[in-house]
Scaffold this motif. Structure first.
Motif, PDB file in Angstrom:
ATOM      1  N   GLN A 224      40.378 -75.011 138.572  1.00 32.29           N
ATOM      2  CA  GLN A 224      39.480 -75.734 137.663  1.00 32.29           C
ATOM      3  C   GLN A 224      40.253 -76.919 137.107  1.00 32.29           C
ATOM      4  OE1 GLN A 224      36.213 -74.918 136.564  1.00 32.29           O
ATOM      5  NE2 GLN A 224      36.116 -75.137 134.357  1.00 32.29           N
ATOM      6  N   VAL A 225      39.692 -78.118 137.233  1.00 30.46           N
ATOM      7  CA  VAL A 225      40.359 -79.337 136.788  1.00 30.46           C
ATOM      8  C   VAL A 225      39.487 -80.038 135.756  1.00 30.46           C
ATOM      9  CG1 VAL A 225      41.329 -81.563 137.487  1.00 30.46           C
ATOM     10  CG2 VAL A 225      41.476 -79.591 139.036  1.00 30.46           C
ATOM     11  N   ALA A 226      39.986 -80.165 134.546  1.00 34.37           N
ATOM     12  CA  ALA A 226      39.268 -80.864 133.480  1.00 34.37           C
ATOM     13  C   ALA A 226      39.808 -82.283 133.366  1.00 34.37           C
ATOM     14  CB  ALA A 226      39.440 -80.131 132.157  1.00 34.37           C
TER      15      ALA A 226
ATOM     16  N   VAL B  85      34.150 -88.304 138.643  1.00 30.22           N
ATOM     17  CA  VAL B  85      34.075 -86.978 139.256  1.00 30.22           C
ATOM     18  C   VAL B  85      33.374 -87.043 140.611  1.00 30.22           C
ATOM     19  CG1 VAL B  85      33.001 -84.700 139.063  1.00 30.22           C
ATOM     20  CG2 VAL B  85      34.264 -85.655 137.132  1.00 30.22           C
ATOM     21  N   ALA B  86      32.302 -87.817 140.711  1.00 32.31           N
ATOM     22  CA  ALA B  86      31.601 -87.942 141.993  1.00 32.31           C
ATOM     23  C   ALA B  86      32.541 -88.482 143.065  1.00 32.31           C
ATOM     24  CB  ALA B  86      30.392 -88.857 141.839  1.00 32.31           C
ATOM     25  N   ARG B  87      33.356 -89.445 142.686  1.00 31.29           N
ATOM     26  CA  ARG B  87      34.303 -90.018 143.639  1.00 31.29           C
ATOM     27  C   ARG B  87      35.388 -89.007 144.016  1.00 31.29           C
ATOM     28  NH1 ARG B  87      35.343 -92.810 147.947  1.00 31.29           N
ATOM     29  NH2 ARG B  87      37.203 -94.120 147.864  1.00 31.29           N
TER      30      ARG B  87
ATOM     31  N   ASN C  37      37.141 -77.428 141.332  1.00 32.39           N
ATOM     32  CA  ASN C  37      35.963 -77.502 140.473  1.00 32.39           C
ATOM     33  C   ASN C  37      36.277 -78.471 139.334  1.00 32.39           C
ATOM     34  OD1 ASN C  37      33.538 -76.996 139.137  1.00 32.39           O
ATOM     35  ND2 ASN C  37      34.407 -75.265 138.011  1.00 32.39           N
ATOM     36  N   PHE C  38      35.617 -79.622 139.309  1.00 37.83           N
ATOM     37  CA  PHE C  38      35.891 -80.648 138.306  1.00 37.83           C
ATOM     38  C   PHE C  38      34.902 -80.568 137.156  1.00 37.83           C
ATOM     39  CE2 PHE C  38      37.425 -82.579 142.305  1.00 37.83           C
ATOM     40  CZ  PHE C  38      38.733 -82.867 141.944  1.00 37.83           C
TER      41      PHE C  38
ATOM     42  N   ASP D  16      42.509 -93.625 138.559  1.00 34.85           N
ATOM     43  CA  ASP D  16      41.960 -94.876 139.092  1.00 34.85           C
ATOM     44  C   ASP D  16      42.677 -95.294 140.363  1.00 34.85           C
ATOM     45  OD1 ASP D  16      40.135 -95.021 137.076  1.00 34.85           O
ATOM     46  OD2 ASP D  16      41.034 -96.711 136.036  1.00 34.85           O
ATOM     47  N   PHE D  17      43.992 -95.111 140.402  1.00 32.15           N
ATOM     48  CA  PHE D  17      44.744 -95.415 141.624  1.00 32.15           C
ATOM     49  C   PHE D  17      44.337 -94.449 142.739  1.00 32.15           C
ATOM     50  CE2 PHE D  17      48.244 -96.884 138.575  1.00 32.15           C
ATOM     51  CZ  PHE D  17      47.893 -98.216 138.696  1.00 32.15           C
ATOM     52  N   LEU D  18      44.177 -93.197 142.380  1.00 34.30           N
ATOM     53  CA  LEU D  18      43.903 -92.165 143.380  1.00 34.30           C
ATOM     54  C   LEU D  18      42.565 -92.391 144.075  1.00 34.30           C
ATOM     55  CD1 LEU D  18      45.183 -89.495 144.431  1.00 34.30           C
ATOM     56  CD2 LEU D  18      43.783 -88.304 142.736  1.00 34.30           C
TER      57      LEU D  18
END
Length: 266
Positions: free
Chosen positions: A116-118, A127-129, A138-139, A204-206
């Motif tokens: 799980q990533v918050a 998140v969509a990206r 799971n974001f 943003d870089f990722l």
């Protein structure tokens, strides 16, 4: 896997900060280990801008809160080749593990369906990206208002969100010093778990919203110049006015006679 405390405790003190003596692979291992803890931990990535803010004189209430947050961090990883080179001038080696590299390694090499990533901050479509690029985790995201550090209610909402999600990984993408200060507040408040990374623009870089400097530019220590050229209106003051204070801060530290301590564990 339990944390190897003999590794996690290895630090080098420079400019008043205890930098973890870890390379990227070791830092990633420690991040994964921290994510498995039942209490809340967080990682900060000091760079020149952070050190300048931490040494603001006279210190403001925000400066003191920032320093307290840095003291509470579980790992401090050197994000700046300039800091590393200033340390080397004094005969000290500090490994460079940037927040962006650690974040990329975490997403590319670690995260799986069980995680799980918050995310605190980012854009409305972040998140969509991320789901397109990394579909396994799971974001869950919280988008706070601007100027969070001066908004107690917004801080309370973030602390509540972090405690409620019980995420393995929490990524603070709301800039410094608010990321660090609020991460420290989450730790003090209790109820949360896992590990948080105060990561700046790493997401943003990722996902490609911003471009990092080419690797050869990073290696020679001019990533700051690349970023300045990319966003001059936003970054000119940071890099051209405030950033050069790092040389005065280093000179003052050196003149004070304070030792650069090597604490490599027992």
């Amino acid at each position: 896997m339990p944390i190897d405390h003999s590794v996690a405790s290895q630090t080098i003190t420079f400019l008043g900060l205890d930098f973890a003596h870890l390379d990227l692979d070791a830092a990633l291992t420690q991040t994964v280990n921290l994510s498995q803890k039942s209490d809340f931990t967080f990682i900060v990535t000091p760079n020149v801008d952070h050190v300048v803010k931490l040494n603001k004189t006279p210190p403001t209430a925000l400066t003191l809160a920032y320093r307290s947050a840095y003291d509470a961090a579980d790992l401090r990883l050197c994000d700046s080749r300039i800091l590393a080179r200033l340390a080397r001038v004094m005969g000290v080696y500090i490994p460079v593990v940037t927040g962006s590299d650690l974040t990329a390694a975490l997403f590319q090499r670690v995260l799986c369906k069980a995680d799980q990533v918050a995310i605190i901050g980012g854009r409305s479509d972040t998140v969509a990206r991320l789901v397109q690029l990394f579909p396994k985790p799971n974001f869950i995201q919280h988008l706070p208002p601007m100027d969070i550090v001066n908004n107690p209610e917004a801080i309370k909402e973030i602390v509540g969100f972090v405690g409620h999600t019980q995420a393995h990984y929490t990524l603070f993408a709301i800039g410094s010093p608010q990321s660090e200060i609020i991460a420290a507040e989450c730790k003090r408040s209790g109820g949360a778990r896992g590990v948080a990374l105060c990561i700046g623009a790493s997401i943003d870089f990722l996902v490609g919203y911003q471009q990092r400097a080419p690797h050869w530019v990073q290696r020679i220590g001019f990533e700051w110049a690349y970023r300045l050229a990319s966003q001059p209106r936003r970054l000119w003051r940071r890099y051209l006015i405030e950033g050069p204070r790092i040389f005065w801060i280093t000179a003052r530290w050196h003149r004070s006679g304070r030792p650069i301590r090597h604490d490599l564990g027992a």
